[in-house]
Motif scaffolding. Structure first.
Motif, short mmCIF file in Angstrom:
data_model
loop_
_atom_site.label_atom_id
_atom_site.label_comp_id
_atom_site.label_asym_id
_atom_site.label_seq_id
_atom_site.Cartn_x
_atom_site.Cartn_y
_atom_site.Cartn_z
N MET A 155 0.82 -1.18 0.00
CA MET A 155 0.00 0.00 0.00
C MET A 155 0.87 1.26 0.00
N LEU A 156 1.89 1.33 0.87
CA LEU A 156 2.72 2.53 0.96
C LEU A 156 3.50 2.80 -0.32
N ALA A 157 3.97 1.76 -0.98
CA ALA A 157 4.73 1.96 -2.22
C ALA A 157 3.85 2.60 -3.29
N ALA A 158 2.63 2.10 -3.44
CA ALA A 158 1.70 2.68 -4.43
C ALA A 158 1.36 4.11 -4.07
N LEU A 159 1.19 4.37 -2.78
CA LEU A 159 0.85 5.71 -2.32
C LEU A 159 1.98 6.69 -2.58
N LYS A 160 3.20 6.30 -2.26
CA LYS A 160 4.35 7.18 -2.49
C LYS A 160 4.52 7.50 -3.97
N ALA A 161 4.20 6.56 -4.82
CA ALA A 161 4.31 6.78 -6.27
C ALA A 161 3.39 7.89 -6.73
N HIS A 162 2.23 8.03 -6.09
CA HIS A 162 1.26 9.04 -6.50
C HIS A 162 1.41 10.35 -5.74
N VAL A 163 1.91 10.29 -4.51
CA VAL A 163 2.00 11.48 -3.67
C VAL A 163 3.39 12.09 -3.67
N GLY A 164 4.41 11.27 -3.80
CA GLY A 164 5.78 11.78 -3.70
C GLY A 164 6.21 11.83 -2.26
N TYR A 185 -12.37 -3.92 -2.70
CA TYR A 185 -12.48 -3.77 -1.25
C TYR A 185 -11.72 -4.90 -0.58
N CYS A 186 -10.82 -4.53 0.32
CA CYS A 186 -9.96 -5.52 0.98
C CYS A 186 -10.36 -5.81 2.42
N GLY A 187 -11.40 -5.15 2.92
CA GLY A 187 -11.84 -5.38 4.29
C GLY A 187 -11.31 -4.32 5.23
N GLU A 188 -11.14 -4.73 6.47
CA GLU A 188 -10.65 -3.82 7.50
C GLU A 188 -9.22 -4.19 7.87
N ALA A 189 -8.47 -3.19 8.27
CA ALA A 189 -7.09 -3.44 8.70
C ALA A 189 -6.83 -2.79 10.06
N GLU A 246 -19.41 5.12 4.28
CA GLU A 246 -18.20 4.61 4.91
C GLU A 246 -16.98 5.35 4.40
N THR A 247 -15.95 5.40 5.23
CA THR A 247 -14.69 6.06 4.89
C THR A 247 -13.64 4.98 4.64
N TYR A 248 -12.82 5.21 3.61
CA TYR A 248 -11.83 4.21 3.21
C TYR A 248 -10.47 4.85 2.96
N LEU A 249 -9.41 4.08 3.19
CA LEU A 249 -8.10 4.38 2.65
C LEU A 249 -8.08 3.73 1.28
N VAL A 250 -7.74 4.51 0.24
CA VAL A 250 -7.85 4.02 -1.12
C VAL A 250 -6.53 4.22 -1.86
N THR A 251 -6.07 3.18 -2.52
CA THR A 251 -4.94 3.26 -3.45
C THR A 251 -5.46 2.72 -4.79
N PRO A 252 -4.65 2.78 -5.83
CA PRO A 252 -5.13 2.21 -7.09
C PRO A 252 -5.47 0.72 -7.02
N VAL A 253 -4.93 0.00 -6.01
CA VAL A 253 -5.13 -1.45 -5.95
C VAL A 253 -5.82 -1.94 -4.67
N GLU A 254 -6.03 -1.08 -3.67
CA GLU A 254 -6.62 -1.50 -2.40
C GLU A 254 -7.63 -0.48 -1.89
#
Length: 178
Positions: free
Chosen positions: A1-10, A27-31, A68-76
Motif C-alpha cells: 500500500m505505501l509503495a503505491a501511495l508514495k508513487a502518486h504522492v511523492g 475492497y480488501c476489508g478492514e485493517a 463509509e470512509t476508506y483508505l484508497v490506493t489504485p489497488v486496495e
C-alpha cells in the motif's frame, strides 16, 4: 500500500492529493484503522504517532456513497472507522468583512479550505450544542473546533433571527439567536 501511495504522492512537503475519486480498487476489508473524535489515528488500537504518516494517509481518504470512509490506493480499499469527522478544523482566518469576506480553515492534517458554495460550512445541533463542520473534499468534512467556532460567532451577523457568517459569497447559518 505505501509503495503505491508514495508513487502518486511523492515524498516532498508539497501537498499533492492523489485522484482517489477516480480509483476503483477491490475492497480488501478492514485493517484496524480508526480515527477518534479528537483526531487521533489508531491502527489495531495503537496510536499512530508519526505526524507525516497520518498526513500521508489523510491524502488517500475517501468517503463513499455508502457513508463509509476508506483508505484508497489504485489497488486496495480498506475501511476506516471514523468516530465523527476524519479531520479537525483547528484554525480559521477571515479575509475581508461582511458579504465580501472569505473564511479559510486549516485542518489538523494540513488541508487549507475556503468555505463557500463548493465547500459549505454546516452546523449540526443533534447533541444539544452546536457542532460545526466544513467540507474539505469529496464527502470528507472537518469538525470545526471550539476556538475557531467562537471566532465565527464573533464575526457573525443576525439575519431573520438567526446568526450566520458569509464566506465566498454564500451565507452559512450558525444557529438561532439566544
Amino acid at each position: 500500500m505505501l509503495a503505491a501511495l508514495k508513487a502518486h504522492v511523492g515524498t516532498g512537503d508539497a501537498r499533492t492529493l492523489p485522484p482517489v475519486e477516480k480509483w476503483n480498487p477491490t475492497y480488501c476489508g478492514e485493517a484496524g484503522f480508526e480515527i477518534l473524535r479528537d483526531g487521533t489515528w489508531l491502527h489495531e488500537g495503537t496510536r499512530i504517532t508519526r505526524e507525516r504518516l497520518v498526513r500521508l494517509f489523510s491524502t488517500i481518504l475517501r468517503k463513499d456513497e455508502d457513508g463509509e470512509t476508506y483508505l484508497v490506493t489504485p489497488v486496495e480499499k480498506i475501511r476506516v472507522k471514523v468516530a465523527d469527522a476524519p479531520f479537525l478544523a483547528t484554525r480559521v482566518d477571515r479575509h475581508g468583512e461582511g458579504r465580501d469576506q472569505t473564511l479559510v480553515f486549516t485542518t489538523n492534517v494540513g488541508d487549507v479550505v475556503t468555505a463557500g458554495p463548493d465547500r459549505p460550512l454546516r452546523v449540526s445541533h443533534e447533541s444539544g450544542e452546536p457542532r460545526p463542520y466544513v467540507l474539505v473534499r469529496g464527502r470528507l468534512e472537518a469538525r470545526v473546533l471550539r476556538a475557531p467556532y467562537f471566532e465565527l460567532v464573533e464575526w457573525s451577523e443576525e439575519r431573520d433571527g438567526k446568526l450566520g457568517v458569509w464566506s465566498g459569497g454564500a451565507w452559512f447559518e450558525l444557529g438561532a439567536m439566544a
